[in-house]
Write an enzyme that holds these catalytic residues in place. Structure first.
Site, PDB file in Angstrom:
ATOM      1  N   GLY A   1       0.420  -1.126  -0.164  1.00 27.52           N
ATOM      2  CA  GLY A   1       0.117  -0.361   0.219  1.00 27.52           C
ATOM      3  C   GLY A   1       0.845   1.090   0.071  1.00 27.52           C
ATOM      4  N   HIS A   2       2.192   1.059   0.629  1.00 32.46           N
ATOM      5  CA  HIS A   2       2.808   2.379   1.086  1.00 32.46           C
ATOM      6  C   HIS A   2       3.653   2.601  -0.228  1.00 32.46           C
ATOM      7  CE1 HIS A   2       2.990   1.389   5.067  1.00 32.46           C
ATOM      8  NE2 HIS A   2       2.226   2.195   6.032  1.00 32.46           N
TER       9      HIS A   2
ATOM     10  N   LYS B   1      -7.421   4.403   2.477  1.00 36.99           N
ATOM     11  CA  LYS B   1      -7.857   3.424   2.694  1.00 36.99           C
ATOM     12  C   LYS B   1      -8.158   4.170   4.520  1.00 36.99           C
ATOM     13  CE  LYS B   1      -6.662   0.383   6.228  1.00 36.99           C
ATOM     14  NZ  LYS B   1      -5.962   0.790   7.245  1.00 36.99           N
TER      15      LYS B   1
HETATM   16  P1  AMP Z   1       0.813   4.650   8.031  1.00 35.82           P
HETATM   17  O1  AMP Z   1       2.266   4.379   7.212  1.00 35.82           O
HETATM   18  O2  AMP Z   1      -0.677   3.866   8.257  1.00 35.82           O
HETATM   19  O3  AMP Z   1       0.815   5.656   8.844  1.00 35.82           O
HETATM   20  O4  AMP Z   1       0.266   4.972   6.583  1.00 35.82           O
HETATM   21  C1  AMP Z   1       0.843   6.083   5.581  1.00 35.82           C
HETATM   22  C2  AMP Z   1      -0.013   6.156   4.479  1.00 35.82           C
HETATM   23  O5  AMP Z   1      -0.193   4.847   3.898  1.00 35.82           O
HETATM   24  C3  AMP Z   1      -1.604   6.675   4.414  1.00 35.82           C
HETATM   25  O6  AMP Z   1      -1.137   8.209   3.526  1.00 35.82           O
HETATM   26  C4  AMP Z   1      -1.528   6.040   4.596  1.00 35.82           C
HETATM   27  O7  AMP Z   1      -3.502   6.083   4.197  1.00 35.82           O
HETATM   28  C5  AMP Z   1      -1.399   4.767   3.122  1.00 35.82           C
HETATM   29  N1  AMP Z   1      -2.078   3.270   2.964  1.00 35.82           N
HETATM   30  C6  AMP Z   1      -1.689   2.891   3.807  1.00 35.82           C
HETATM   31  N2  AMP Z   1      -1.987   1.382   4.213  1.00 35.82           N
HETATM   32  C7  AMP Z   1      -2.832   1.467   2.656  1.00 35.82           C
HETATM   33  C8  AMP Z   1      -3.323   0.976   2.188  1.00 35.82           C
HETATM   34  N3  AMP Z   1      -3.661  -0.467   1.862  1.00 35.82           N
HETATM   35  N4  AMP Z   1      -3.838   1.081   0.074  1.00 35.82           N
HETATM   36  C9  AMP Z   1      -2.943   2.618   0.071  1.00 35.82           C
HETATM   37  N5  AMP Z   1      -2.357   2.925   0.482  1.00 35.82           N
HETATM   38  C10 AMP Z   1      -2.650   3.072   2.064  1.00 35.82           C
END
Ligand code: AMP
Length: 280
Positions: A36-37, A149
């Site tokens: 996702g990242h 997400k």
């Molecule tokens: P986090 O590390 O969880 O704070 O996420 C960092 C970025 O990655 C944020 O913009 C999230 O929305 C995005 N993100 C997390 N999981 C996903 C996913 N499954 N698909 C797309 N983007 C994601």
């Protein structure tokens, strides 16, 4: 790829980029990188000449008793994954580099930050908005990439940027899912094999809600359908299942409905959402 740990290293490493006028795409993350990242990095590479990723577990967005201490930290793997994906500068600051000791200033976007996730996690979005604004000031990107997400987070950031005239274009990117529909999340690492199977229920609930809406049902009916799926699995503690407007998180129009769910599955608190568009 260059790696910066401090504000001054970041500034030095971005001097050439700024001097040459090349545009900067920024991907803020908390690390424990997954596909996702990396999809955000690809979007940033497609749209910008230089890509900066931050990897920072932000204490301000965790409440008392939440998983700040346990949050997965895999700096070495993350740096390798970021480099392989074509990140130009990785910023891995300490807490003190981002939040000066004794910091008292914080950003509150108002009601949008106090419903749903904001209700279950008081102060969470102030912590998010404050760190994102700080990182924007340090990186000074042209565009910043966020995942759909975390739909309410994306709405909060869009609101902040609009209200404070922040000169950064916010780009929302689609949710990356496992084959069975589970949205990728760093917190999925908390799940045992049994819990991982149970976690599928979030996407099943969203799909049930979407089916009801596409059959012409009212939003309350869709919410009921999602809640009954979400609360039907042993070991899953449903927190909310709602149908909202994707920008305001208030009551939706008939045409654009964002379905949002949250549940605890074992030690993990998981969230997911699905946008449903109907013509009429
Ligand atoms: P986090 O590390 O969880 O704070 O996420 C960092 C970025 O990655 C944020 O913009 C999230 O929305 C995005 N993100 C997390 N999981 C996903 C996913 N499954 N698909 C797309 N983007 C994601």
């Amino acid at each position: 790829m260059r790696v910066a740990h401090s504000r001054s290293e970041l500034r030095t490493q971005l001097l050439d980029t700024r001097g040459s006028g090349s545009d900067i795409g920024f991907v803020p993350t908390m690390g424990a990188l997954h596909a996702g990242h990396l999809s955000l990095v690809r979007a940033a590479r497609d749209q910008c000449e230089t890509v900066v990723m931050s990897i920072f577990v932000n204490p301000l967005q965790f409440g008392p008793g939440e998983d700040f201490g346990a949050y997965p930290r895999r700096e070495q793997d993350d740096v390798e994954a970021a480099e392989a994906q074509g990140v130009d500068v990785a910023f891995l600051p300490s807490v003190e580099e981002v939040h000066p000791p004794g910091r008292t200033t914080s950003i509150d976007v108002g009601e949008l930050a106090s419903v749903l996730e904001g209700e279950f996690r008081p102060g969470h979005f102030a912590g998010v908005a404050t760190v994102v604004m700080t990182l924007f000031d340090l990186v000074q990107p042209d565009k910043a990439f966020f995942g759909q997400k975390d739909a309410q987070q994306l709405a909060v950031i869009r609101r902040m940027v609009r209200d404070l005239a922040v000169p950064v274009e916010i780009v929302g990117c689609p949710t990356v899912r496992e084959e069975d529909g589970l949205a990728l999340s760093s917190r999925n690492a908390y799940l045992s094999a049994t819990e991982r199977k149970r976690a599928m229920v979030l996407f099943r609930a969203l799909t049930a809600g979407k089916d009801r809406l596409l059959e012409g049902a009212e939003v309350e009916e869709a919410e009921g359908a999602m809640w009954s799926v979400l609360s039907s699995v042993d070991g899953v503690q449903a927190e909310y299942a709602r149908a909202v407007d994707p920008d305001t998180f208030r009551a939706p129009s008939r045409e654009r409905v964002l379905l949002v769910v949250a549940a605890r599955v074992g030690p993990a608190r998981l969230i997911d959402n699905l946008l449903v568009e109907r013509d009429e």
